[in-house]
Design an enzyme around this catalytic site. Structure first.
Site, PDB file in Angstrom:
ATOM      1  N   HIS A   1     -27.664 -45.956   9.754  1.00  0.00           N
ATOM      2  CA  HIS A   1     -27.110 -47.158   9.105  1.00  0.00           C
ATOM      3  C   HIS A   1     -25.683 -46.926   8.652  1.00  0.00           C
ATOM      4  O   HIS A   1     -25.176 -47.648   7.802  1.00  0.00           O
ATOM      5  CB  HIS A   1     -28.018 -47.595   7.935  1.00  0.00           C
ATOM      6  CG  HIS A   1     -29.306 -48.178   8.412  1.00  0.00           C
ATOM      7  ND1 HIS A   1     -30.361 -48.460   7.595  1.00  0.00           N
ATOM      8  CD2 HIS A   1     -29.728 -48.527   9.668  1.00  0.00           C
ATOM      9  CE1 HIS A   1     -31.366 -48.970   8.299  1.00  0.00           C
ATOM     10  NE2 HIS A   1     -31.006 -49.008   9.566  1.00  0.00           N
TER      11      HIS A   1
ATOM     12  N   CYS B   1      -6.249 -54.989   5.473  1.00  0.00           N
ATOM     13  CA  CYS B   1      -5.810 -53.968   6.416  1.00  0.00           C
ATOM     14  C   CYS B   1      -4.283 -54.008   6.495  1.00  0.00           C
ATOM     15  O   CYS B   1      -3.695 -55.088   6.707  1.00  0.00           O
ATOM     16  CB  CYS B   1      -6.417 -54.261   7.790  1.00  0.00           C
ATOM     17  SG  CYS B   1      -5.741 -53.226   9.111  1.00  0.00           S
TER      18      CYS B   1
ATOM     19  N   ALA C   1     -34.308 -44.453   1.709  1.00  0.00           N
ATOM     20  CA  ALA C   1     -33.711 -44.473   0.365  1.00  0.00           C
ATOM     21  C   ALA C   1     -34.518 -43.678  -0.653  1.00  0.00           C
ATOM     22  O   ALA C   1     -33.988 -43.203  -1.664  1.00  0.00           O
ATOM     23  CB  ALA C   1     -33.559 -45.931  -0.084  1.00  0.00           C
TER      24      ALA C   1
ATOM     25  N   SER D   1     -39.793 -47.398   3.329  1.00  0.00           N
ATOM     26  CA  SER D   1     -40.864 -48.419   3.353  1.00  0.00           C
ATOM     27  C   SER D   1     -41.210 -48.783   4.796  1.00  0.00           C
ATOM     28  O   SER D   1     -42.178 -49.478   5.059  1.00  0.00           O
ATOM     29  CB  SER D   1     -40.382 -49.678   2.615  1.00  0.00           C
ATOM     30  OG  SER D   1     -39.242 -50.199   3.300  1.00  0.00           O
TER      31      SER D   1
ATOM     32  N   CYS E   1      -9.595 -54.819  13.233  1.00  0.00           N
ATOM     33  CA  CYS E   1      -9.031 -53.876  14.221  1.00  0.00           C
ATOM     34  C   CYS E   1      -9.673 -52.501  14.164  1.00  0.00           C
ATOM     35  O   CYS E   1      -9.327 -51.600  14.923  1.00  0.00           O
ATOM     36  CB  CYS E   1      -7.515 -53.764  13.994  1.00  0.00           C
ATOM     37  SG  CYS E   1      -7.094 -52.866  12.487  1.00  0.00           S
TER      38      CYS E   1
ATOM     39  N   PHE F   1     -34.257 -49.777  -2.203  1.00  0.00           N
ATOM     40  CA  PHE F   1     -34.100 -51.219  -1.958  1.00  0.00           C
ATOM     41  C   PHE F   1     -35.355 -51.991  -2.330  1.00  0.00           C
ATOM     42  O   PHE F   1     -35.286 -53.052  -2.952  1.00  0.00           O
ATOM     43  CB  PHE F   1     -33.750 -51.446  -0.471  1.00  0.00           C
ATOM     44  CG  PHE F   1     -32.435 -50.823  -0.098  1.00  0.00           C
ATOM     45  CD1 PHE F   1     -32.385 -49.538   0.447  1.00  0.00           C
ATOM     46  CD2 PHE F   1     -31.248 -51.494  -0.341  1.00  0.00           C
ATOM     47  CE1 PHE F   1     -31.169 -48.935   0.760  1.00  0.00           C
ATOM     48  CE2 PHE F   1     -30.020 -50.908  -0.036  1.00  0.00           C
ATOM     49  CZ  PHE F   1     -29.985 -49.629   0.513  1.00  0.00           C
TER      50      PHE F   1
ATOM     51  N   CYS G   1      -3.281 -55.087  10.382  1.00  0.00           N
ATOM     52  CA  CYS G   1      -3.486 -56.428  10.989  1.00  0.00           C
ATOM     53  C   CYS G   1      -3.840 -57.489   9.948  1.00  0.00           C
ATOM     54  O   CYS G   1      -4.062 -58.652  10.281  1.00  0.00           O
ATOM     55  CB  CYS G   1      -4.601 -56.365  12.047  1.00  0.00           C
ATOM     56  SG  CYS G   1      -6.260 -56.288  11.316  1.00  0.00           S
TER      57      CYS G   1
HETATM   58  N1  APR Z   1     -40.036 -39.982  -3.510  1.00  0.00           N
HETATM   59  C1  APR Z   1     -40.771 -40.542  -2.498  1.00  0.00           C
HETATM   60  N2  APR Z   1     -40.719 -41.857  -2.175  1.00  0.00           N
HETATM   61  C2  APR Z   1     -39.878 -42.629  -2.895  1.00  0.00           C
HETATM   62  C3  APR Z   1     -39.079 -42.128  -3.955  1.00  0.00           C
HETATM   63  C4  APR Z   1     -39.192 -40.742  -4.243  1.00  0.00           C
HETATM   64  N3  APR Z   1     -38.474 -40.161  -5.234  1.00  0.00           N
HETATM   65  N4  APR Z   1     -38.349 -43.154  -4.474  1.00  0.00           N
HETATM   66  C5  APR Z   1     -38.683 -44.252  -3.757  1.00  0.00           C
HETATM   67  N5  APR Z   1     -39.595 -43.950  -2.813  1.00  0.00           N
HETATM   68  C6  APR Z   1     -40.186 -44.833  -1.797  1.00  0.00           C
HETATM   69  C7  APR Z   1     -40.354 -46.277  -2.227  1.00  0.00           C
HETATM   70  O1  APR Z   1     -41.592 -46.453  -2.887  1.00  0.00           O
HETATM   71  C8  APR Z   1     -40.320 -46.993  -0.877  1.00  0.00           C
HETATM   72  O2  APR Z   1     -41.597 -46.962  -0.257  1.00  0.00           O
HETATM   73  O3  APR Z   1     -39.266 -44.877  -0.717  1.00  0.00           O
HETATM   74  C9  APR Z   1     -39.358 -46.132  -0.048  1.00  0.00           C
HETATM   75  C10 APR Z   1     -37.967 -46.731   0.013  1.00  0.00           C
HETATM   76  O4  APR Z   1     -38.058 -47.921   0.766  1.00  0.00           O
HETATM   77  P1  APR Z   1     -36.798 -48.921   0.810  1.00  0.00           P
HETATM   78  O5  APR Z   1     -36.292 -49.122  -0.580  1.00  0.00           O
HETATM   79  O6  APR Z   1     -37.204 -50.098   1.627  1.00  0.00           O
HETATM   80  O7  APR Z   1     -35.683 -48.087   1.579  1.00  0.00           O
HETATM   81  P2  APR Z   1     -35.565 -47.871   3.142  1.00  0.00           P
HETATM   82  O8  APR Z   1     -36.899 -47.823   3.783  1.00  0.00           O
HETATM   83  O9  APR Z   1     -34.659 -46.724   3.345  1.00  0.00           O
HETATM   84  O10 APR Z   1     -34.813 -49.227   3.598  1.00  0.00           O
HETATM   85  C11 APR Z   1     -34.380 -49.306   4.923  1.00  0.00           C
HETATM   86  O11 APR Z   1     -33.291 -51.399   4.387  1.00  0.00           O
HETATM   87  O12 APR Z   1     -31.942 -52.772   3.125  1.00  0.00           O
HETATM   88  C12 APR Z   1     -31.971 -51.927   4.199  1.00  0.00           C
HETATM   89  O13 APR Z   1     -30.067 -50.820   4.967  1.00  0.00           O
HETATM   90  C13 APR Z   1     -31.056 -50.751   3.982  1.00  0.00           C
HETATM   91  O14 APR Z   1     -31.273 -48.536   4.945  1.00  0.00           O
HETATM   92  C14 APR Z   1     -31.950 -49.542   4.191  1.00  0.00           C
HETATM   93  C15 APR Z   1     -33.109 -50.119   4.979  1.00  0.00           C
END
Ligand code: APR
Length: 239
Positions: free
Chosen positions: A119, A145, A24, A187, A130, A35, A148
């Site tokens: 994801h 839907c 993310a 993360s 369905c 997140f 169904c």
């Molecule tokens: N540049 C670099 N790093 C960034 C930036 C940025 N502009 N913005 C945020 N981050 C870092 C955050 O500090 C964090 O360490 O990116 C990381 C995002 O971590 P999460 O929010 O946990 O996202 P992600 O690791 O993709 O989550 C995995 O968790 O909830 C589920 O399905 C959801 O796909 C997601 C999965």
């Protein structure tokens, strides 16, 4: 950061099978919240309450409210320079593909062709019963839907669901073959994607705005913003 980016540029130039894994943090500079970052979705709500298969089945209104809000927030959202740089590096043959946890489809929108959506994709709506496809409007209007009568949902992996086999298998075999894995903006909190960095036979690089992955998982860590680091990397590759 300058030296680390130069080191990454050298690694890229001297590697033959480069794969990128994004989370993310790759999309926050396109105004999509992450997140677990400081303004992340899970700061004030529990993912299992809103983003799980149980919620879809037992509290559809709450599920629908969360996902229709996320979908409406995507209106006008565009890839940023970092997405376009990754697409450019793919077209130059410098990276083989991108495995992403992100569901808004920004890599493909920026022109990346080989994208493994681990994801799923939030814009693809289907019937949970369905599996027939439905339109975004049908979901936003909270319709059932029309074949169904089942519940409509975005094609994302909910907590409690398996990852899509094809995307996972393709990403895993690409990473197993890679001699360089670049992990951007995640993360690494969520299984099984957080196992992927251990599956490469090559070097691992992290680009993230906070330190993640503990000691030993990465050969090189670049602590910075994804877009800024990728722009600096791109300038280094031009030299
Ligand atoms: N540049 C670099 N790093 C960034 C930036 C940025 N502009 N913005 C945020 N981050 C870092 C955050 O500090 C964090 O360490 O990116 C990381 C995002 O971590 P999460 O929010 O946990 O996202 P992600 O690791 O993709 O989550 C995995 O968790 O909830 C589920 O399905 C959801 O796909 C997601 C999965």
């Amino acid at each position: 950061m300058k030296n680390e980016v130069m080191e990454l540029a050298d690694l890229l130039k001297n590697s033959k099978h480069v794969v990128v894994l994004t989370g993310a943090g790759m999309d926050t500079e396109s105004n999509i919240p992450d997140f677990r970052g400081k303004d992340g979705w899970w700061k004030n709500m529990d993912p299992r309450t809103v983003a799980s298969i149980d919620t879809l089945q037992e509290n559809y209104s709450l599920f629908h409210e969360f996902y229709s809000m996320r979908l409406k927030m995507l209106e006008g959202v565009k890839p940023h320079k970092g997405h376009f740089i990754l697409a450019e590096l793919e077209s130059r043959g410098m990276i083989e593909g991108i495995a992403t946890q992100n569901v808004a489809g920004l890599h493909a929108m920026a022109g990346s062709r080989r994208v493994y959506e681990l994801h799923g994709n939030i814009r693809s709506i289907r019937c949970n019963n369905c599996h027939r496809e439905a339109g975004l409007k049908n979901f936003l209007n909270k319709e059932k839907c029309n074949f169904c009568g089942g519940a409509l949902r975005p094609g994302v992996v909910l907590f409690g669901e398996m990852l899509p086999n094809e995307a996972w298998d393709s990403a895993m075999s690409a990473i197993e073959r890679s001699d360089l894995l670049v992990v951007i903006g995640t993360s690494l909190e969520v299984y099984p994607v957080n196992q992927l960095p251990m599956m490469t036979r090559g070097k691992t690089v992290l680009i993230n705005n906070e330190d993640r992955g503990g000691s030993g998982m990465f050969d090189l860590k670049i602590i910075g913003k994804a877009r800024e680091v990728l722009e600096e990397l791109y300038d280094n590759l031009e030299d």
